[in-house]
Enzyme design. Structure first.
Site, PDB file in Angstrom:
ATOM      1  N   ASP A  44       0.749  -1.036  -0.064  1.00  0.00           N
ATOM      2  CA  ASP A  44       0.089  -0.095   0.048  1.00  0.00           C
ATOM      3  C   ASP A  44       0.997   1.234   0.054  1.00  0.00           C
ATOM      4  OD1 ASP A  44       0.935  -0.036   2.703  1.00  0.00           O
ATOM      5  OD2 ASP A  44      -1.442   0.059   3.553  1.00  0.00           O
ATOM      6  N   SER A  45       2.402   1.024   0.150  1.00  0.00           N
ATOM      7  CA  SER A  45       3.138   2.076  -0.342  1.00  0.00           C
ATOM      8  C   SER A  45       2.782   2.833  -1.655  1.00  0.00           C
ATOM      9  CB  SER A  45       4.451   1.722  -0.170  1.00  0.00           C
ATOM     10  OG  SER A  45       4.815   0.433  -1.106  1.00  0.00           O
ATOM     11  N   ASP A  83      -1.120  -6.149  -0.275  1.00  0.00           N
ATOM     12  CA  ASP A  83      -1.393  -5.584   0.868  1.00  0.00           C
ATOM     13  C   ASP A  83      -2.772  -5.415   1.402  1.00  0.00           C
ATOM     14  OD1 ASP A  83       0.583  -5.098   2.816  1.00  0.00           O
ATOM     15  OD2 ASP A  83       1.147  -3.066   1.856  1.00  0.00           O
ATOM     16  N   LYS A 113      -1.250  -9.344   2.755  1.00  0.00           N
ATOM     17  CA  LYS A 113      -0.510  -9.058   4.087  1.00  0.00           C
ATOM     18  C   LYS A 113      -1.194  -7.887   4.686  1.00  0.00           C
ATOM     19  CE  LYS A 113       3.273  -5.985   3.588  1.00  0.00           C
ATOM     20  NZ  LYS A 113       2.967  -5.018   4.308  1.00  0.00           N
ATOM     21  N   GLU A 115      -1.334  -5.316   8.462  1.00  0.00           N
ATOM     22  CA  GLU A 115      -0.472  -4.746   9.593  1.00  0.00           C
ATOM     23  C   GLU A 115      -0.978  -5.070  10.643  1.00  0.00           C
ATOM     24  OE1 GLU A 115       0.345  -0.770   8.775  1.00  0.00           O
ATOM     25  OE2 GLU A 115       1.302  -1.177   6.827  1.00  0.00           O
ATOM     26  N   GLU A 182       9.469  -4.180  10.366  1.00  0.00           N
ATOM     27  CA  GLU A 182       9.863  -2.998   9.884  1.00  0.00           C
ATOM     28  C   GLU A 182      10.224  -1.900  10.959  1.00  0.00           C
ATOM     29  OE1 GLU A 182       6.956  -1.131   6.949  1.00  0.00           O
ATOM     30  OE2 GLU A 182       8.302   0.943   7.089  1.00  0.00           O
TER      31      GLU A 182
HETATM   32  O1  KIV Z   1       3.510  -1.139   1.622  1.00  0.00           O
HETATM   33  C1  KIV Z   1       4.927  -1.505   1.577  1.00  0.00           C
HETATM   34  O2  KIV Z   1       5.674  -1.258   0.614  1.00  0.00           O
HETATM   35  C2  KIV Z   1       5.069  -2.332   2.511  1.00  0.00           C
HETATM   36  C3  KIV Z   1       6.575  -2.555   2.529  1.00  0.00           C
HETATM   37  C4  KIV Z   1       7.422  -1.453   2.721  1.00  0.00           C
HETATM   38  C5  KIV Z   1       7.108  -3.626   3.511  1.00  0.00           C
HETATM   39  O3  KIV Z   1       4.518  -2.720   3.400  1.00  0.00           O
END
Ligand code: KIV
Length: 275
Positions: A44-45, A83, A113, A115, A182
């Site tokens: 989600d970056s 994510d 994924k 968090e 992280e």
């Molecule tokens: O969103 C993302 O790119 C991430 C990584 C930085 C692990 O969660």
């Protein structure tokens, strides 16, 4: 060979390091896959490096599905992890399972994924029970920056280190097949990686982790809004791209591009008949 949750576990058992990179589109995913990365994370970056937000909070399920499906089309061997965006799983176990299912069905993810640690273990258990592999993410979890008061290294005091360790243990217990660590001190990353049976994937957690992940624009020098200490730039593509864009602008202006080699031909008699 296709990377799977099983090959991830085997890599940990054999002491082989795992590699993960982010991607958000088909052509980048294809390049990373051809280079041999074990896993592609549709992070989600996306919110920061593709959509230009200051953080990841505004990223939606539709954003993740749209970009995730493009990545999945480009990745043959890499394990594609998508994510779960902010508020797609925190709200309830039901929402978590429904949204993880959408990322699999519509985004064609191999795994999702999310968090958080102890507080999201019910969600992890329910998603795993639905047959969906989950990669957890503890330590500095960017969806919680408002609670953290900014992008701050986590786990530095005794209490904070205990919390990260407890989070890592509990996501393993809940059934996660891997966990991203992280923004934590290297020695804490080492300890968690030794203690957990599942692979740890570090980003700003030192080289004792079982694998590493980076945002690809950081690695290639394509994103300069902010550069965390843990980033290593393997190329300065941003400068190379800007040089190429400038050359294009210059050549279009001077008429040097397009030249004969880029033109399509037509017989002169046909053209003459048009006058
Ligand atoms: O969103 C993302 O790119 C991430 C990584 C930085 C692990 O969660």
């Amino acid at each position: 060979m296709k990377n799977t949750v099983v090959t991830f576990q085997q890599a940990k058992e054999r002491g082989e390091k795992l590699t993960m990179l982010t991607a958000y589109d088909y052509s980048t995913a294809k390049l990373e896959d051809e280079a041999g990365v074990n896993s592609i994370l549709v992070g989600d970056s996306l919110g920061n490096v593709v959509l230009g937000y200051e953080d990841t909070i505004s990223v939606t399920m539709e954003d993740m599905i749209h970009h995730g499906a493009a990545v999945a089309r480009g990745a043959k061997n890499a394990l594609v992890i998508i994510d779960m965006p902010f508020m797609s799983y925190q709200t309830s176990v039901y929402d978590a399972v429904v949204n993880a299912g959408r990322l699999m069905k519509e985004g064609r993810a191999d795994a999702v994924k999310l968090e958080g640690g102890v507080e999201v273990c019910l969600q992890i258990r329910a998603i795993v029970d639905a047959g969906i592999p989950v990669c957890a993410h503890v330590g500095l979890t960017p969806q919680s920056i408002n609670a953290f008061g900014g992008f701050k290294v986590q786990g530095k005091s005794e209490a904070a280190a205990k919390k990260v360790l407890e989070d890592a243990r509990s996501v393993e217990e809940a059934g996660a097949f891997a966990v991203v660590l992280e923004g934590i001190p290297k020695k804490l990353g080492d300890l968690i990686s030794r203690e957990l049976r599942i692979p740890t994937i570090g980003i700003g957690a030192g080289n004792g982790c079982d694998g590493q992940v980076l945002v690809y624009q950081d690695l290639l020098g394509m994103f300069s809004d902010f550069t965390p200490k843990f980033v290593k730039r393997y190329a300065e593509l941003g400068e190379i791209m800007k040089d190429a864009f400038r050359s294009y602008i210059e050549e279009v202006g001077s008429g040097a591009f397009p030249s004969e080699e880029h033109e399509y031909k037509i017989d002169d008699d046909i053209i003459e008949k048009l006058y």
